[in-house]
Write an enzyme that holds these catalytic residues in place. Structure first.
Site, PDB file in Angstrom:
ATOM      1  N   HIS A 166       0.793  -0.995   0.126  1.00  0.00           N
ATOM      2  CA  HIS A 166      -0.090  -0.126  -0.009  1.00  0.00           C
ATOM      3  C   HIS A 166       1.015   1.363   0.041  1.00  0.00           C
ATOM      4  O   HIS A 166       2.162   1.108   0.156  1.00  0.00           O
ATOM      5  CB  HIS A 166      -1.015  -0.065   1.351  1.00  0.00           C
ATOM      6  CG  HIS A 166      -1.812  -1.014   1.166  1.00  0.00           C
ATOM      7  ND1 HIS A 166      -3.076  -1.194   2.197  1.00  0.00           N
ATOM      8  CD2 HIS A 166      -2.130  -1.948   0.234  1.00  0.00           C
ATOM      9  CE1 HIS A 166      -3.755  -2.167   1.747  1.00  0.00           C
ATOM     10  NE2 HIS A 166      -3.411  -2.783   0.858  1.00  0.00           N
ATOM     11  N   GLU A 201       1.523   3.681   2.054  1.00  0.00           N
ATOM     12  CA  GLU A 201       2.173   4.078   3.301  1.00  0.00           C
ATOM     13  C   GLU A 201       3.504   3.345   3.157  1.00  0.00           C
ATOM     14  O   GLU A 201       4.645   3.951   3.547  1.00  0.00           O
ATOM     15  CB  GLU A 201       1.528   4.015   4.372  1.00  0.00           C
ATOM     16  CG  GLU A 201       0.027   4.693   4.363  1.00  0.00           C
ATOM     17  CD  GLU A 201      -1.026   4.042   4.018  1.00  0.00           C
ATOM     18  OE1 GLU A 201      -2.100   4.278   4.513  1.00  0.00           O
ATOM     19  OE2 GLU A 201      -0.993   3.125   2.747  1.00  0.00           O
ATOM     20  N   ARG A 232     -10.831   4.753 -21.108  1.00  0.00           N
ATOM     21  CA  ARG A 232     -11.045   3.227 -21.193  1.00  0.00           C
ATOM     22  C   ARG A 232      -9.990   2.507 -20.320  1.00  0.00           C
ATOM     23  O   ARG A 232     -10.112   1.576 -19.573  1.00  0.00           O
ATOM     24  CB  ARG A 232     -10.864   2.850 -22.523  1.00  0.00           C
ATOM     25  CG  ARG A 232     -12.190   2.968 -23.569  1.00  0.00           C
ATOM     26  CD  ARG A 232     -11.958   2.456 -24.933  1.00  0.00           C
ATOM     27  NE  ARG A 232     -12.783   2.569 -25.762  1.00  0.00           N
ATOM     28  CZ  ARG A 232     -12.900   2.319 -27.003  1.00  0.00           C
ATOM     29  NH1 ARG A 232     -12.304   1.835 -27.420  1.00  0.00           N
ATOM     30  NH2 ARG A 232     -13.742   2.606 -27.777  1.00  0.00           N
ATOM     31  N   ASP A 236     -21.817  -1.198 -35.246  1.00  0.00           N
ATOM     32  CA  ASP A 236     -20.338  -0.521 -35.197  1.00  0.00           C
ATOM     33  C   ASP A 236     -19.333  -1.577 -34.967  1.00  0.00           C
ATOM     34  O   ASP A 236     -18.114  -1.310 -35.463  1.00  0.00           O
ATOM     35  CB  ASP A 236     -20.097   0.329 -33.990  1.00  0.00           C
ATOM     36  CG  ASP A 236     -21.121   1.654 -34.141  1.00  0.00           C
ATOM     37  OD1 ASP A 236     -21.463   1.867 -35.373  1.00  0.00           O
ATOM     38  OD2 ASP A 236     -21.186   2.520 -33.366  1.00  0.00           O
ATOM     39  N   LEU A 285     -13.653  -1.847 -28.275  1.00  0.00           N
ATOM     40  CA  LEU A 285     -13.612  -1.539 -26.928  1.00  0.00           C
ATOM     41  C   LEU A 285     -12.469  -1.692 -26.135  1.00  0.00           C
ATOM     42  O   LEU A 285     -12.332  -2.309 -24.999  1.00  0.00           O
ATOM     43  CB  LEU A 285     -14.798  -2.089 -26.287  1.00  0.00           C
ATOM     44  CG  LEU A 285     -16.255  -1.925 -26.688  1.00  0.00           C
ATOM     45  CD1 LEU A 285     -17.261  -2.656 -25.822  1.00  0.00           C
ATOM     46  CD2 LEU A 285     -16.537  -0.263 -27.046  1.00  0.00           C
ATOM     47  N   GLY A 297     -28.244   5.908 -27.888  1.00  0.00           N
ATOM     48  CA  GLY A 297     -29.085   6.697 -26.902  1.00  0.00           C
ATOM     49  C   GLY A 297     -30.235   5.991 -26.056  1.00  0.00           C
ATOM     50  O   GLY A 297     -30.274   6.423 -25.042  1.00  0.00           O
ATOM     51  N   LEU A 348     -29.788   2.908 -24.638  1.00  0.00           N
ATOM     52  CA  LEU A 348     -29.221   2.486 -23.560  1.00  0.00           C
ATOM     53  C   LEU A 348     -28.819   3.599 -22.511  1.00  0.00           C
ATOM     54  O   LEU A 348     -29.059   3.265 -21.295  1.00  0.00           O
ATOM     55  CB  LEU A 348     -28.117   1.506 -24.150  1.00  0.00           C
ATOM     56  CG  LEU A 348     -27.457   0.663 -22.813  1.00  0.00           C
ATOM     57  CD1 LEU A 348     -28.452  -0.038 -22.030  1.00  0.00           C
ATOM     58  CD2 LEU A 348     -26.270  -0.259 -23.246  1.00  0.00           C
TER      59      LEU A 348
END
Length: 355
Positions: free
Chosen positions: A54, A56, A193, A209, A213, A283, A285
């Site tokens: 972590h 710290e 992303r 399309d 992604l 649009g 969704l």
């Protein structure tokens, strides 16, 4: 004791370091830390990945690379989040702070996990360590609000992303190309992303399309491929089998949610360790996320185009939505709006950190 303005200055530096782990630390929150003594930085650190040290402990280790253990005696550590006090995949940071001889702890956000809140204070006070908390609280809370939302609601932070023309269209007329937004805006999308844990699209968008992604930023090193979720009104068998999402090298990171069940999709992703989700869809969704009050943030790219198209915004079913914390940025030829969706609830909203 340090003056309040100095505490805030050091905390802002810790916040800067925390953001360096934003893309890689899930399902843990991004955390930064700075070790200071007599207005001199001894060490800095941030949490890079779940299972690794972590912030710290990273900052303390960094200090010990340049200074002796005796130099750390009496130092102050600034941490963006209440130090952990339990032993998980890594040992508790409270013990690391005690072992280092640090005598003052300054932190920003209180741990949103109700099982841990306040535990660090008791442990540190028992070791005669002074504790100051909620320094730069709003900025620190903003840093971890995706993590906080999962902790308090078991649902990820949801960002809706879209590009819109000046006359409100989300698509260009046939034959004019695919993109409304500029190359610079598309680079920002790839950076988004890279910061989230999952990307959602709709069945129609997947069919029309055939998107990949995938994060393809030119400015940051990509992490592991985020989960990709297709939310379809029908069944998975109704989707084309030759979609890129089902056939590329990340096909094992593609999920399908049937029957248009957005809530189940989000819970599924949260159970897989996703704190944040980016929605890139049509649009219909997008409007459904807003109508069901499942969206937390909007990122809209306004392009300097008049398309004359009939595809207007998110559609006529989009509910009235109030936005707060609006930020407008010129990106290439576009203007990017980034804002938080305000909700009206009787209970406290873990997403909203502004007064």
């Amino acid at each position: 004791m340090a003056k309040p303005e100095k505490d805030e200055s050091w905390m802002q530096l810790a916040i800067e370091h925390a953001y360096k782990g934003l893309a890689t630390c899930s399902p843990n929150p991004p955390v930064g830390a700075v070790v200071v003594k007599q207005d001199q930085i001894l060490g800095v650190g941030w949490h890079q990945q779940a299972g690794q040290p972590h912030a710290e402990r990273v900052a303390i280790a960094d200090a010990l690379m340049h200074y002796t253990a005796a130099d750390l005696q009496g130092a102050t550590i600034y941490v963006t989040l209440e130090p952990c006090s339990t032993h998980g995949r890594t040992p508790p940071c409270t013990q690391g702070i005690i072992d280092a001889g640090i005598t003052r702890v300054v932190y920003g956000s209180i741990d949103p996990n109700p099982l841990h809140v306040g535990a660090a204070d008791k442990i540190l006070h028992a070791a005669n360590i002074q504790v100051s908390k909620e320094i730069c609280k709003l900025d620190c809370d903003r840093l971890i609000r995706a993590f906080s939302k999962v902790q308090q609601t078991s649902m990820p932070w949801v960002i809706l992303k879209s590009a819109i023309s000046l006359d409100g269209s989300t698509t260009r007329p046939p034959g004019e190309g695919q993109w409304l937004s500029s190359p610079e805006s598309r680079e920002i999308v790839h950076q988004l992303r890279n910061q989230v844990d999952a990307i959602i699209t709709g069945g129609n968008t997947a069919r029309i399309d055939n998107p990949s992604l995938t994060p393809r930023s030119k400015k940051v090193i990509s992490k592991i491929q985020p989960w990709r979720m297709v939310i379809t009104q029908g069944k998975k068998v109704d989707l084309p089998t030759d979609l890129k999402l089902f056939n590329d090298s990340h096909a094992n990171r593609t999920l399908v949610q049937e029957n248009g069940d957005i809530t189940s999709a989000l819970k599924n992703l949260a159970n897989r360790g996703c704190n944040s989700v980016l929605v890139e869809a049509g649009g219909g969704l997008m409007a459904a996320f807003l109508e069901q009050q499942l969206a937390d943030e909007l990122v809209i790219f306004y392009a300097p185009l008049v398309t004359g198209g009939a595809d207007i915004g998110f559609g006529s079913s989009t509910p009235k939505t109030q936005l707060i914390e609006q930020q407008y940025t010129k990106i290439g030829n576009d203007v990017m709006l980034r804002a938080i969706v305000k909700r009206h609830k009787k209970t406290s909203d873990p997403r909203t950190v502004s007064p």
